[in-house]
Scaffold this motif. Structure first.
Motif, PDB file in Angstrom:
ATOM      1  N   SER A   1      35.467  29.076  47.448  1.00 34.71           N
ATOM      2  CA  SER A   1      35.592  30.019  48.563  1.00 34.71           C
ATOM      3  C   SER A   1      36.217  31.329  48.092  1.00 34.71           C
ATOM      4  O   SER A   1      35.789  32.414  48.493  1.00 34.71           O
ATOM      5  N   LEU A   2      37.224  31.225  47.230  1.00 35.65           N
ATOM      6  CA  LEU A   2      37.841  32.423  46.675  1.00 35.65           C
ATOM      7  C   LEU A   2      36.836  33.187  45.827  1.00 35.65           C
ATOM      8  O   LEU A   2      36.750  34.425  45.906  1.00 35.65           O
ATOM      9  N   ALA A   3      36.065  32.480  45.032  1.00 37.82           N
ATOM     10  CA  ALA A   3      35.058  33.134  44.201  1.00 37.82           C
ATOM     11  C   ALA A   3      34.042  33.870  45.063  1.00 37.82           C
ATOM     12  O   ALA A   3      33.665  35.016  44.770  1.00 37.82           O
TER      13      ALA A   3
ATOM     14  N   ALA B 123      33.740  41.006  48.501  1.00 38.83           N
ATOM     15  CA  ALA B 123      34.643  42.160  48.576  1.00 38.83           C
ATOM     16  C   ALA B 123      34.518  43.097  47.384  1.00 38.83           C
ATOM     17  O   ALA B 123      35.188  44.134  47.335  1.00 38.83           O
ATOM     18  N   GLY B 124      33.682  42.765  46.424  1.00 38.00           N
ATOM     19  CA  GLY B 124      33.493  43.620  45.258  1.00 38.00           C
ATOM     20  C   GLY B 124      34.653  43.627  44.298  1.00 38.00           C
ATOM     21  O   GLY B 124      34.867  44.620  43.587  1.00 38.00           O
TER      22      GLY B 124
ATOM     23  N   PRO C 206      35.089  40.756  58.492  1.00 37.83           N
ATOM     24  CA  PRO C 206      34.747  42.133  58.127  1.00 37.83           C
ATOM     25  C   PRO C 206      35.105  42.407  56.665  1.00 37.83           C
ATOM     26  O   PRO C 206      36.182  42.016  56.200  1.00 37.83           O
ATOM     27  N   GLU C 207      34.202  43.072  55.961  1.00 38.22           N
ATOM     28  CA  GLU C 207      34.378  43.242  54.522  1.00 38.22           C
ATOM     29  C   GLU C 207      35.651  43.999  54.178  1.00 38.22           C
ATOM     30  O   GLU C 207      36.344  43.659  53.214  1.00 38.22           O
TER      31      GLU C 207
ATOM     32  N   VAL D  76      42.877  41.531  52.524  1.00 37.18           N
ATOM     33  CA  VAL D  76      43.516  40.211  52.471  1.00 37.18           C
ATOM     34  C   VAL D  76      43.533  39.695  51.040  1.00 37.18           C
ATOM     35  O   VAL D  76      44.555  39.179  50.557  1.00 37.18           O
ATOM     36  N   LEU D  77      42.431  39.854  50.324  1.00 34.57           N
ATOM     37  CA  LEU D  77      42.381  39.398  48.932  1.00 34.57           C
ATOM     38  C   LEU D  77      43.350  40.195  48.059  1.00 34.57           C
ATOM     39  O   LEU D  77      44.055  39.628  47.222  1.00 34.57           O
TER      40      LEU D  77
END
Length: 325
Positions: free
Chosen positions: A51-53, A59-60, A97-98, A104-105
Motif C-alpha cells: 500500500s505504501l509502495a 504521489a510521485g 486526493p493526490e 501525508v506521505l
C-alpha cells in the motif's frame, strides 16, 4: 608434465582475463545491473508495504526515495493504511486526493539519516506542509517508552538500513496533525487538556480541530507548571475551583483566530486581539514575552510548533484577561 602444467596455468589465466574483459564490456553496454537497496526498493520488495509502495507511486515520490539523497522514513504497513482509509471515509487509495496523499506521505519523511538512538523527546520537522503555513509541519517524538510519533504511531521496527537512508516501521499512518493532536500527544499540556475538556458544554476541542474558519489558529499554550502556578496565585486547590465562566475566558484569551502567527511575524509592542475579544502585548528582547491585561508577564519558552490548522507557542505562565468586577 611440467610443460603441460604451464599450458594449463596459461589457459586458466587467459580464461580469467577474457571473463574480466567480457564483464567490463557488459558494464559499458549497460547489460550488468548492480543490485541496489534504496528506500523505494525496500518498500517495493516487501509485500507488507504494498500500500505504501502504491501510494508513493500515485504521489510521485517513488523517484525521490529511489535517488542518492539520504532520507529517514517512518514506514506504515498495509494494516496501517487500511485503518487510515477507513477512519477517513475512503474506500480505496484511489479516492484520496493526490495533493493530500502527497503531504501525508511527506509527513513520514525527514531529510538525512536519523537513527533511533538520535531521537529524543521533543519536536522535529517533517517534509510536509499543511493548510495554515508554507513552513514544514512539526512532529512530536516521545521516547519515554519506545518511540511514539504525534501520539498516533509507534515505531515497531527501528533502524532498517538502506543505501540512501534509514527506515523505521510504524503501526499507523501519521496524519496531518492539528493543534489538538499536539496538545494531547505532549504531556507538557496535560493540565491544559483537562481545562479544555472540563465542562461538557465546552466546545474548545471541536473548534481547535477545524481546518476552515475560524482556523487557522495561533495558540499560546501554557505548560503544566504554568497552571500549577496559576492555582497557587488564585489560592485554589484545583481546576474545579475556578468558575466556569472564568475558565472559559482564560482559555479563549490564549487563542487567536483566522491567522497563523509564527515567531518571525511578531514585532515589539505588537497588540494581539484574542478569541475572547480582549488583547495582550508582545514584547521582543532576549526572549519573547507577553504582557496580559493585568500587567502580568509570560515568557515564550518554545515557539513555532506547526500544525496543519495553526501554530502553537508555549508559555511558562497562564495569561489572564481583564475580568469584570
Amino acid at each position: 608434465m611440467a610443460f603441460i602444467s604451464k599450458i594449463s596455468k596459461f589457459a586458466l589465466f587467459a580464461l580469467l582475463v577474457t571473463g574480466l574483459i567480457s564483464c567490463s564490456d557488459d558494464d559499458e553496454a549497460g547489460d550488468v545491473i548492480v543490485p541496489s537497496n534504496t528506500i523505494a526498493d525496500f518498500v517495493a520488495a516487501n509485500d507488507n508495504y504494498s500500500s505504501l509502495a502504491a501510494a508513493l507511486e500515485v504521489a510521485g515520490l517513488t523517484s525521490t526515495l529511489d535517488g542518492s539523497a539520504n532520507y529517514t522514513v517512518f514506514a506504515p504497513n498495509n494494516a496501517a493504511f487500511n485503518t487510515f482509509l477507513s477512519d477517513n471515509g475512503f474506500a480505496s487509495l484511489d479516492e484520496v486526493p493526490e495533493d493530500l496523499l502527497r503531504e501525508v506521505l511527506l509527513n513520514h519523511v525527514q531529510a538525512g539519516v536519523i537513527m533511533s538512538s538520535n531521537l529524543a523527546t521533543g519536536y522535529i520537522s517533517s517534509m510536509a506542509t499543511g493548510m495554515a503555513s508554507e513552513e514544514p509541519l512539526s512532529m512530536y517524538i516521545n521516547t519515554e517508552d519506545g518511540v511514539m510519533i504525534n501520539g498516533m504511531a509507534e515505531v515497531t521496527n527501528a533502524d532498517i538500513d538502506v543505501d540512501n537512508g534509514v527506515i523505521h516501521a510504524v503501526d499507523a499512518v501519521i496524519g496531518l496533525p492539528d493543534v489538538v493532536d499536539f496538545a494531547t500527544a505532549d504531556p507538557t499540556f496535560d493540565i491544559l487538556v483537562q481545562a479544555l475538556t472540563r465542562e461538557d458544554e465546552f466546545t474548545f476541542v471541536e473548534t481547535l480541530q477545524m481546518t476552515d474558519s475560524p482556523a487557522p489558529f495561533t495558540v499560546f499554550a501554557p505548560t503544566n507548571d504554568a497552571f500549577v502556578a496559576l492555582l497557587d496565585e488564585l489560592e485554589v486547590a484545583g481546576l474545579g475551583d475556578i468558575q466556569t465562566e472564568t475558565l472559559s475566558a482564560v482559555l479563549t484569551y490564549h487563542v487567536v483566530t483566522e491567522v497563523n502567527v509564527r515567531s518571525a511575524d511578531l514585532s515589539d509592542d505588537m497588540m494581539v486581539e484574542t478569541l475572547n475579544g480582549d488583547s495582550f502585548t508582545v514584547n521582543l528582547g532576549d526572549t519573547v514575552t507577553i504582557t496580559d491585561a493585568n500587567d502580568r508577564t509570560a515568557t515564550v519558552v518554545a515557539a513555532d510548533v506547526q500544525a496543519n490548522n495553526g501554530v502553537i507557542h508555549v508559555l511558562d505562565t497562564v495569561i489572564l484577561p481583564g475580568m469584570e468586577e
